[in-house]
Design a protein around this motif. Structure first.
Motif, PDB file in Angstrom:
ATOM      1  N   SER A  83      41.467  54.306  25.000  1.00 15.21           N
ATOM      2  CA  SER A  83      40.672  54.664  23.825  1.00 15.21           C
ATOM      3  C   SER A  83      40.179  53.441  23.061  1.00 15.21           C
ATOM      4  O   SER A  83      39.346  53.562  22.162  1.00 15.21           O
ATOM      5  N   ARG A  84      40.670  52.252  23.431  1.00 13.60           N
ATOM      6  CA  ARG A  84      40.337  51.028  22.686  1.00 13.60           C
ATOM      7  C   ARG A  84      39.358  50.136  23.420  1.00 13.60           C
ATOM      8  O   ARG A  84      38.820  49.186  22.833  1.00 13.60           O
ATOM      9  N   TYR A  85      39.148  50.408  24.696  1.00 14.41           N
ATOM     10  CA  TYR A  85      38.248  49.593  25.498  1.00 14.41           C
ATOM     11  C   TYR A  85      37.280  50.476  26.259  1.00 14.41           C
ATOM     12  O   TYR A  85      37.650  51.555  26.734  1.00 14.41           O
ATOM     13  N   ARG A  86      36.074  49.988  26.431  1.00 10.83           N
ATOM     14  CA  ARG A  86      35.074  50.714  27.217  1.00 10.83           C
ATOM     15  C   ARG A  86      35.348  50.581  28.711  1.00 10.83           C
ATOM     16  O   ARG A  86      35.092  51.505  29.484  1.00 10.83           O
ATOM     17  N   PHE A  87      35.871  49.409  29.090  1.00  8.86           N
ATOM     18  CA  PHE A  87      36.141  49.126  30.496  1.00  8.86           C
ATOM     19  C   PHE A  87      37.567  48.609  30.650  1.00  8.86           C
ATOM     20  O   PHE A  87      38.032  47.807  29.835  1.00  8.86           O
ATOM     21  N   LEU A  88      38.240  49.032  31.725  1.00  6.60           N
ATOM     22  CA  LEU A  88      39.574  48.572  32.054  1.00  6.60           C
ATOM     23  C   LEU A  88      39.562  47.957  33.442  1.00  6.60           C
ATOM     24  O   LEU A  88      38.933  48.498  34.356  1.00  6.60           O
ATOM     25  N   ALA A  89      40.259  46.853  33.593  1.00  5.89           N
ATOM     26  CA  ALA A  89      40.302  46.177  34.887  1.00  5.89           C
ATOM     27  C   ALA A  89      41.742  45.890  35.278  1.00  5.89           C
ATOM     28  O   ALA A  89      42.641  45.859  34.430  1.00  5.89           O
ATOM     29  N   PHE A  90      41.935  45.702  36.561  1.00  2.63           N
ATOM     30  CA  PHE A  90      43.246  45.341  37.099  1.00  2.63           C
ATOM     31  C   PHE A  90      43.092  44.196  38.071  1.00  2.63           C
ATOM     32  O   PHE A  90      42.149  44.153  38.868  1.00  2.63           O
ATOM     33  N   MET A  91      44.020  43.267  38.012  1.00  2.00           N
ATOM     34  CA  MET A  91      44.220  42.323  39.109  1.00  2.00           C
ATOM     35  C   MET A  91      45.687  41.973  39.152  1.00  2.00           C
ATOM     36  O   MET A  91      46.423  42.126  38.169  1.00  2.00           O
ATOM     37  N   GLY A  92      46.138  41.508  40.317  1.00  2.00           N
ATOM     38  CA  GLY A  92      47.514  41.089  40.457  1.00  2.00           C
ATOM     39  C   GLY A  92      47.727  39.728  39.824  1.00  2.00           C
ATOM     40  O   GLY A  92      46.770  38.996  39.538  1.00  2.00           O
ATOM     41  N   ASP A  93      48.984  39.357  39.631  1.00  5.99           N
ATOM     42  CA  ASP A  93      49.250  38.033  39.084  1.00  5.99           C
ATOM     43  C   ASP A  93      48.977  36.936  40.103  1.00  5.99           C
ATOM     44  O   ASP A  93      49.084  35.740  39.788  1.00  5.99           O
ATOM     45  N   ASP A  94      48.577  37.345  41.316  1.00  6.96           N
ATOM     46  CA  ASP A  94      48.193  36.366  42.333  1.00  6.96           C
ATOM     47  C   ASP A  94      46.691  36.374  42.611  1.00  6.96           C
ATOM     48  O   ASP A  94      46.238  35.826  43.615  1.00  6.96           O
ATOM     49  N   HIS A  95      45.911  36.978  41.716  1.00  4.45           N
ATOM     50  CA  HIS A  95      44.449  36.871  41.786  1.00  4.45           C
ATOM     51  C   HIS A  95      43.979  35.756  40.856  1.00  4.45           C
ATOM     52  O   HIS A  95      44.568  35.545  39.791  1.00  4.45           O
ATOM     53  N   ARG A  96      42.901  35.101  41.245  1.00  9.59           N
ATOM     54  CA  ARG A  96      42.335  34.038  40.432  1.00  9.59           C
ATOM     55  C   ARG A  96      40.802  34.184  40.380  1.00  9.59           C
ATOM     56  O   ARG A  96      40.122  33.932  41.370  1.00  9.59           O
ATOM     57  N   PRO A  97      40.243  34.580  39.246  1.00 10.28           N
ATOM     58  CA  PRO A  97      38.781  34.621  39.127  1.00 10.28           C
ATOM     59  C   PRO A  97      38.194  33.222  39.311  1.00 10.28           C
ATOM     60  O   PRO A  97      38.686  32.251  38.723  1.00 10.28           O
ATOM     61  N   ARG A  98      37.138  33.141  40.107  1.00  3.65           N
ATOM     62  CA  ARG A  98      36.522  31.842  40.409  1.00  3.65           C
ATOM     63  C   ARG A  98      35.059  31.756  39.981  1.00  3.65           C
ATOM     64  O   ARG A  98      34.537  30.651  39.847  1.00  3.65           O
ATOM     65  N   THR A  99      34.400  32.877  39.785  1.00  2.45           N
ATOM     66  CA  THR A  99      32.956  32.892  39.551  1.00  2.45           C
ATOM     67  C   THR A  99      32.647  32.901  38.059  1.00  2.45           C
ATOM     68  O   THR A  99      33.127  33.777  37.326  1.00  2.45           O
ATOM     69  N   VAL A 100      31.852  31.954  37.627  1.00  5.52           N
ATOM     70  CA  VAL A 100      31.441  31.906  36.229  1.00  5.52           C
ATOM     71  C   VAL A 100      30.712  33.200  35.870  1.00  5.52           C
ATOM     72  O   VAL A 100      29.824  33.645  36.598  1.00  5.52           O
ATOM     73  N   GLY A 101      31.137  33.812  34.751  1.00  5.94           N
ATOM     74  CA  GLY A 101      30.492  35.034  34.297  1.00  5.94           C
ATOM     75  C   GLY A 101      30.883  36.284  35.050  1.00  5.94           C
ATOM     76  O   GLY A 101      30.223  37.312  34.932  1.00  5.94           O
ATOM     77  N   TRP A 102      31.995  36.234  35.770  1.00  8.17           N
ATOM     78  CA  TRP A 102      32.408  37.405  36.564  1.00  8.17           C
ATOM     79  C   TRP A 102      32.589  38.634  35.694  1.00  8.17           C
ATOM     80  O   TRP A 102      32.248  39.755  36.105  1.00  8.17           O
ATOM     81  N   ASP A 103      33.139  38.457  34.500  1.00  8.96           N
ATOM     82  CA  ASP A 103      33.412  39.618  33.652  1.00  8.96           C
ATOM     83  C   ASP A 103      32.122  40.245  33.119  1.00  8.96           C
ATOM     84  O   ASP A 103      32.022  41.466  32.990  1.00  8.96           O
ATOM     85  N   GLU A 104      31.126  39.411  32.851  1.00 10.43           N
ATOM     86  CA  GLU A 104      29.844  39.966  32.404  1.00 10.43           C
ATOM     87  C   GLU A 104      29.170  40.727  33.533  1.00 10.43           C
ATOM     88  O   GLU A 104      28.535  41.768  33.301  1.00 10.43           O
ATOM     89  N   ARG A 105      29.311  40.260  34.750  1.00  9.88           N
ATOM     90  CA  ARG A 105      28.764  40.994  35.901  1.00  9.88           C
ATOM     91  C   ARG A 105      29.421  42.369  36.005  1.00  9.88           C
ATOM     92  O   ARG A 105      28.763  43.364  36.310  1.00  9.88           O
ATOM     93  N   PHE A 106      30.718  42.424  35.765  1.00 10.24           N
ATOM     94  CA  PHE A 106      31.417  43.712  35.786  1.00 10.24           C
ATOM     95  C   PHE A 106      30.876  44.634  34.700  1.00 10.24           C
ATOM     96  O   PHE A 106      30.617  45.813  34.935  1.00 10.24           O
ATOM     97  N   ARG A 107      30.704  44.100  33.498  1.00 12.41           N
ATOM     98  CA  ARG A 107      30.203  44.922  32.392  1.00 12.41           C
ATOM     99  C   ARG A 107      28.826  45.502  32.718  1.00 12.41           C
ATOM    100  O   ARG A 107      28.557  46.682  32.472  1.00 12.41           O
ATOM    101  N   ILE A 108      27.967  44.665  33.253  1.00 16.28           N
ATOM    102  CA  ILE A 108      26.611  45.111  33.575  1.00 16.28           C
ATOM    103  C   ILE A 108      26.650  46.250  34.581  1.00 16.28           C
ATOM    104  O   ILE A 108      25.955  47.264  34.432  1.00 16.28           O
ATOM    105  N   CYS A 109      27.488  46.117  35.606  1.00 17.00           N
ATOM    106  CA  CYS A 109      27.571  47.149  36.643  1.00 17.00           C
ATOM    107  C   CYS A 109      28.097  48.468  36.099  1.00 17.00           C
ATOM    108  O   CYS A 109      27.738  49.530  36.608  1.00 17.00           O
ATOM    109  N   LEU A 110      28.939  48.402  35.085  1.00 10.78           N
ATOM    110  CA  LEU A 110      29.567  49.620  34.561  1.00 10.78           C
ATOM    111  C   LEU A 110      28.832  50.196  33.357  1.00 10.78           C
ATOM    112  O   LEU A 110      29.242  51.241  32.838  1.00 10.78           O
ATOM    113  N   SER A 111      27.771  49.552  32.935  1.00 10.02           N
ATOM    114  CA  SER A 111      27.107  49.968  31.701  1.00 10.02           C
ATOM    115  C   SER A 111      26.302  51.255  31.855  1.00 10.02           C
ATOM    116  O   SER A 111      25.911  51.859  30.854  1.00 10.02           O
ATOM    117  N   GLY A 112      26.075  51.694  33.085  1.00 13.46           N
ATOM    118  CA  GLY A 112      25.251  52.876  33.301  1.00 13.46           C
ATOM    119  C   GLY A 112      25.996  54.197  33.317  1.00 13.46           C
ATOM    120  O   GLY A 112      25.400  55.243  33.576  1.00 13.46           O
TER     121      GLY A 112
END
Length: 233
Positions: A83-112
């Motif tokens: 109820s507090r967030y529009r989008f929820l994500a999961f990754m393991g403690d052994d994942h490492r985001p590498r791509t600049v702006g990855w989270d904004e790409r996720f938001r854009i994809c889910l905005s529709g």
């Protein structure tokens, strides 16, 4: 919590994952909120506390609670936060985001509208959504982020089933959330990997997944999710 995207990271026995993941946030310019969910009986709980006490970033949070295993912990946090967030994500403690702006790409994809998006973990690639983001209304509609019958494995298979069944899943092959897994020599085998990848655990989760998929659970959830898509169209 001000952001509209929350990344949930259930973690146990790996306090050094906290600074490693925070460094990825810095390097990729991520603005998503980040929540580490730690078991209150973790033998290295003090290590997590030590790291968290040095962090003065309003985006970064941690919670402790009874051990519910990965799926149980994820579900508890996701339901609490839906109820507090529009989008929820999961990754393991052994994942490492590498791509600049990855989270904004996720938001854009889910905005529709209701849907699921995942990136390239450099291990399973398009085959499995091992690190995933979805609209929080999916969690609110189903009452969980993954079927409670699962413990650690096969959650990614369910997310693929949901996304395909809804006709609302996107794979971003150029968005890397690297899975630092011992199966490909990117991490050392530790007690956590041994436990969750044991033959007993693999059999139990596979059995639970096939029961969910083939005995009505998936069908019932997809009916709810397709109705959600229609309601928000």
């Amino acid at each position: 919590m001000a952001d509209d995207l929350l990344m949930i990271v259930p973690t146990r026995g790996r306090p050094d994952s906290v600074p490693a993941i925070l460094e990825c946030w810095r390097q990729t310019g991520a603005t998503a909120d980040l929540l580490f969910a730690v078991d209150d009986d973790d033998p290295v709980l003090a290590g997590y506390r030590e790291h968290m006490e040095t962090i003065h970033d309003p985006r970064v949070h941690w919670v402790t609670g009874p051990r519910l295993r990965l799926c149980g912990t994820l579900n508890q946090v996701a339901v609490d936060m839906a109820s507090r967030y529009r989008f929820l994500a999961f990754m393991g403690d052994d994942h490492r985001p590498r791509t600049v702006g990855w989270d904004e790409r996720f938001r854009i994809c889910l905005s529709g509208g209701p849907g699921i998006v995942y990136g390239n973990d450099l291990l399973q690639g398009e085959t499995m959504a091992t690190a995933v983001a979805l609209t929080s209304d999916i969690v609110s509609t189903l009452g969980y982020m993954a079927p409670p019958s699962l413990v650690h494995l096969c959650l990614d298979l369910v997310w693929m089933d949901w996304g395909r069944g809804m006709g609302r899943i996107t794979y971003l092959g150029d968005v890397v959330l690297e899975h630092m897994h011992p199966a490909i020599g990117k991490a050392a085998m530790d007690a956590g990997y041994q436990e969750c990848n044991s033959s007993e655990q693999a059999t139990a989760d596979a059995t639970a997944y096939y029961h969910y998929r083939d005995e009505g659970g998936l069908h019932a959830d997809l009916e709810k999710l397709r109705a959600l898509v229609e309601e928000t169209a």
